[in-house]
Design a protein around this motif. Sequence first.
Motif, PDB file in Angstrom:
ATOM      1  N   GLU A 151      28.932  25.717  43.900  1.00  0.00           N
ATOM      2  CA  GLU A 151      29.945  25.980  44.921  1.00  0.00           C
ATOM      3  C   GLU A 151      30.856  27.157  44.588  1.00  0.00           C
ATOM      4  N   LEU A 152      30.831  27.614  43.335  1.00  0.00           N
ATOM      5  CA  LEU A 152      31.696  28.720  42.925  1.00  0.00           C
ATOM      6  C   LEU A 152      31.186  30.044  43.469  1.00  0.00           C
ATOM      7  N   ASP A 153      32.098  30.947  43.652  1.00  0.00           N
ATOM      8  CA  ASP A 153      31.720  32.319  43.976  1.00  0.00           C
ATOM      9  C   ASP A 153      31.096  32.950  42.737  1.00  0.00           C
ATOM     10  N   ALA A 154      30.295  33.959  42.921  1.00  0.00           N
ATOM     11  CA  ALA A 154      29.719  34.690  41.792  1.00  0.00           C
ATOM     12  C   ALA A 154      30.851  35.329  40.988  1.00  0.00           C
ATOM     13  N   PRO A 155      30.814  35.220  39.650  1.00  0.00           N
ATOM     14  CA  PRO A 155      31.885  35.827  38.847  1.00  0.00           C
ATOM     15  C   PRO A 155      31.850  37.347  38.939  1.00  0.00           C
TER      16      PRO A 155
END
Length: 170
Positions: A151-155
């Motif tokens: 669910e995280l955005d790409a770093p």
Amino acid sequence: MMSHTELALFLAHSLALESEARERYLELSESLAAHHNGDAAAFFQRMAREAEQHLQEVAELAADQALPQLHPWEYAWPGPEAPESASYEALHYRMSLSEAMHLALGKERDAAAYYRHVASESPDTETRRVAAGFAAEEERHAAALEAMIAELDAPREYHRLDEDDPHLPA
């Protein structure tokens, strides 16, 4: 008597595993908080709370057992530290939340593998049953972390770049 000895030894290892995981996650959280990395610090704080819950669950199971008092060199870990203890070397003060989660995911997988190994190798039926339950719990935690990571955005590529010039002695 074998059953109680095997189970007590396993529970002593499990208590150490969860205690060391809790302490390490607290240390990582404090270190990152000192460097104003709030997201990763809060995540490691959360992992410390989860390890504390596991520690309490294991302590309840062990309440009626006479556990052996093991010295640090007597623990039978697959590596130099307890399987769920995150490495200091993996820490970076600007690590992203995603990196923190991946670090914890690896440790959950290591703990599950340790418990699966005990479940498959122990000569004691009760120890195998309890270890298999612990392995399944660690696998559920790993699956939950995988879902959170997804669910995280790409770093950002540059998140570890230092924006300040180094301060070296003249």
